[in-house]
Design a protein around this motif. Structure first.
Motif, mmCIF file in Angstrom:
data_model
loop_
_atom_site.group_PDB
_atom_site.id
_atom_site.type_symbol
_atom_site.label_atom_id
_atom_site.label_comp_id
_atom_site.label_asym_id
_atom_site.label_seq_id
_atom_site.Cartn_x
_atom_site.Cartn_y
_atom_site.Cartn_z
ATOM 1 N N MET A 150 22.072 -2.085 68.103
ATOM 2 C CA MET A 150 21.558 -1.030 67.195
ATOM 3 C C MET A 150 21.178 -1.984 65.981
ATOM 4 S SD MET A 150 24.739 0.625 65.044
ATOM 5 C CE MET A 150 24.455 2.109 66.339
ATOM 6 N N SER A 151 19.638 -1.976 65.859
ATOM 7 C CA SER A 151 19.478 -1.851 64.772
ATOM 8 C C SER A 151 19.200 -2.147 63.287
ATOM 9 C CB SER A 151 17.891 -1.388 65.109
ATOM 10 O OG SER A 151 17.679 0.230 64.191
ATOM 11 N N ASP A 152 19.200 -2.452 62.561
ATOM 12 C CA ASP A 152 19.062 -2.318 60.657
ATOM 13 C C ASP A 152 19.208 -0.782 60.695
ATOM 14 O OD1 ASP A 152 18.593 -5.799 59.892
ATOM 15 O OD2 ASP A 152 20.055 -5.016 60.698
ATOM 16 N N GLU A 153 18.075 -0.339 60.669
ATOM 17 C CA GLU A 153 17.954 0.946 60.388
ATOM 18 C C GLU A 153 18.591 1.828 60.884
ATOM 19 O OE1 GLU A 153 13.994 3.989 60.301
ATOM 20 O OE2 GLU A 153 13.720 2.756 62.027
ATOM 21 N N ILE A 154 19.782 2.027 61.926
ATOM 22 C CA ILE A 154 20.424 3.116 62.397
ATOM 23 C C ILE A 154 21.590 2.874 61.698
ATOM 24 C CG2 ILE A 154 21.723 3.530 64.757
ATOM 25 C CD1 ILE A 154 19.138 2.889 66.161
ATOM 26 N N SER A 155 21.827 1.657 60.864
ATOM 27 C CA SER A 155 23.291 1.472 60.419
ATOM 28 C C SER A 155 23.116 1.641 59.345
ATOM 29 C CB SER A 155 23.398 -0.022 60.588
ATOM 30 O OG SER A 155 22.055 -1.318 59.554
ATOM 31 N N TYR A 156 22.072 2.288 58.854
ATOM 32 C CA TYR A 156 21.850 2.650 57.340
ATOM 33 C C TYR A 156 22.069 3.965 57.202
ATOM 34 C CZ TYR A 156 21.538 -2.037 55.923
ATOM 35 O OH TYR A 156 21.640 -3.407 55.589
ATOM 36 N N LEU A 157 21.968 4.636 58.374
ATOM 37 C CA LEU A 157 21.441 6.365 58.598
ATOM 38 C C LEU A 157 22.786 7.052 58.381
ATOM 39 C CD1 LEU A 157 19.813 6.337 61.684
ATOM 40 C CD2 LEU A 157 18.421 6.546 59.641
ATOM 41 N N GLY A 158 22.201 8.321 57.109
ATOM 42 C CA GLY A 158 23.263 9.048 56.008
ATOM 43 C C GLY A 158 23.666 7.920 54.798
ATOM 44 N N THR A 159 23.615 6.926 54.598
ATOM 45 C CA THR A 159 23.287 5.967 52.891
ATOM 46 C C THR A 159 23.110 7.618 52.265
ATOM 47 O OG1 THR A 159 23.517 3.970 53.998
ATOM 48 C CG2 THR A 159 23.201 4.389 51.911
ATOM 49 N N ILE A 160 23.831 7.176 51.258
ATOM 50 C CA ILE A 160 23.966 7.979 49.450
ATOM 51 C C ILE A 160 23.203 6.853 49.230
ATOM 52 C CG2 ILE A 160 24.580 9.832 48.041
ATOM 53 C CD1 ILE A 160 26.159 11.266 50.203
ATOM 54 N N GLN A 161 22.555 7.236 47.860
ATOM 55 C CA GLN A 161 22.446 5.664 47.396
ATOM 56 C C GLN A 161 20.965 6.665 46.761
ATOM 57 O OE1 GLN A 161 20.193 3.091 50.371
ATOM 58 N NE2 GLN A 161 18.617 4.322 50.492
ATOM 59 N N PRO A 162 20.618 5.303 45.080
ATOM 60 C CA PRO A 162 18.912 6.011 44.161
ATOM 61 C C PRO A 162 17.930 6.791 45.151
ATOM 62 C CG PRO A 162 20.284 4.463 43.070
ATOM 63 C CD PRO A 162 21.016 4.833 44.354
ATOM 64 N N SER A 163 17.379 7.047 44.908
ATOM 65 C CA SER A 163 16.180 7.617 45.478
ATOM 66 C C SER A 163 14.864 6.611 45.895
ATOM 67 C CB SER A 163 15.779 8.762 45.363
ATOM 68 O OG SER A 163 14.587 9.625 45.958
ATOM 69 N N LYS A 164 14.513 6.413 46.988
ATOM 70 C CA LYS A 164 13.521 5.658 47.357
ATOM 71 C C LYS A 164 12.376 6.199 47.489
ATOM 72 C CE LYS A 164 13.602 1.352 47.410
ATOM 73 N NZ LYS A 164 13.132 0.506 45.751
ATOM 74 N N ALA A 165 12.295 7.403 47.737
ATOM 75 C CA ALA A 165 11.417 8.717 48.108
ATOM 76 C C ALA A 165 9.594 7.831 47.678
ATOM 77 C CB ALA A 165 11.180 10.374 47.433
ATOM 78 N N LEU A 166 9.094 8.520 48.138
ATOM 79 C CA LEU A 166 7.862 8.374 48.176
ATOM 80 C C LEU A 166 6.919 10.031 46.872
ATOM 81 C CD1 LEU A 166 6.263 8.167 52.102
ATOM 82 C CD2 LEU A 166 7.095 6.229 50.325
ATOM 83 N N ASP A 167 6.185 9.186 45.872
ATOM 84 C CA ASP A 167 5.742 9.749 45.124
ATOM 85 C C ASP A 167 6.234 10.447 44.117
ATOM 86 O OD1 ASP A 167 3.101 8.726 45.997
ATOM 87 O OD2 ASP A 167 2.728 10.540 47.816
ATOM 88 N N ILE A 168 7.796 9.951 43.244
ATOM 89 C CA ILE A 168 8.449 10.784 43.283
ATOM 90 C C ILE A 168 6.919 11.056 41.775
ATOM 91 C CG2 ILE A 168 10.149 11.064 42.110
ATOM 92 C CD1 ILE A 168 11.494 8.973 43.811
ATOM 93 N N GLN A 169 7.627 12.450 41.282
ATOM 94 C CA GLN A 169 7.241 13.379 40.139
ATOM 95 C C GLN A 169 8.801 13.998 39.010
ATOM 96 O OE1 GLN A 169 4.518 16.531 39.445
ATOM 97 N NE2 GLN A 169 3.276 15.676 37.877
ATOM 98 N N TYR A 170 8.780 13.434 38.182
ATOM 99 C CA TYR A 170 10.088 14.291 37.368
ATOM 100 C C TYR A 170 9.061 15.485 36.350
ATOM 101 C CZ TYR A 170 12.941 10.414 39.205
ATOM 102 O OH TYR A 170 12.864 9.776 40.555
ATOM 103 N N LYS A 171 9.638 15.815 36.258
ATOM 104 C CA LYS A 171 9.452 17.232 35.208
ATOM 105 C C LYS A 171 10.977 17.896 34.199
ATOM 106 C CE LYS A 171 4.994 18.586 36.542
ATOM 107 N NZ LYS A 171 3.987 20.380 36.784
#
Length: 113
Positions: free
Chosen positions: A1-22
């Motif tokens: 099992m890769s590291d990526e699969i072991s973290y699936l479903g994790t709830i955490q502060p967002s690391k999305a791309l191009d976040i824009q707040y208003k």
């Protein structure tokens, strides 16, 4: 099992791309209400984003990683409000995400409904 699969479903502060707040206010009959939105992208499908209130005028943009996903760019929006009119509307609000803390200027509603 890769590291990526072991973290699936994790709830955490967002690391999305191009976040824009208003942040903006809207005048209602019984007072001024503050609204906050976030728009962003992810390189995979099925992410969920939402705001978690930290108190006062501070929120954290959270993400829930998908348990099953396809490598297709997806776009998202999250929004929140205090739910009640504010006596004193702030000039800025604070949003925390996976990249740190951000001050967001509150725009005043300029419509004359």
């Amino acid at each position: 099992m890769s590291d990526e699969i072991s973290y699936l479903g994790t709830i955490q502060p967002s690391k999305a791309l191009d976040i824009q707040y208003k942040a903006y206010t809207r005048q209602f009959e019984y007072g001024v209400v503050l609204f906050l939105t976030a728009t962003c992208a992810y390189p995979r499908l099925q992410y969920e984003i939402f705001f978690q209130v930290e108190g006062g005028f501070t929120w954290t943009l959270m993400e829930k990683e998908p348990t099953i996903s396809s490598p297709i760019i997806s776009y998202h929006i999250a929004s929140t409000t205090l739910g009640q009119p504010t006596a004193d509307t702030p000039n800025t609000v604070t949003v925390i995400d996976g990249y740190g803390s951000h001050e967001v200027v509150v725009e005043n509603d300029s419509t004359d409904d």
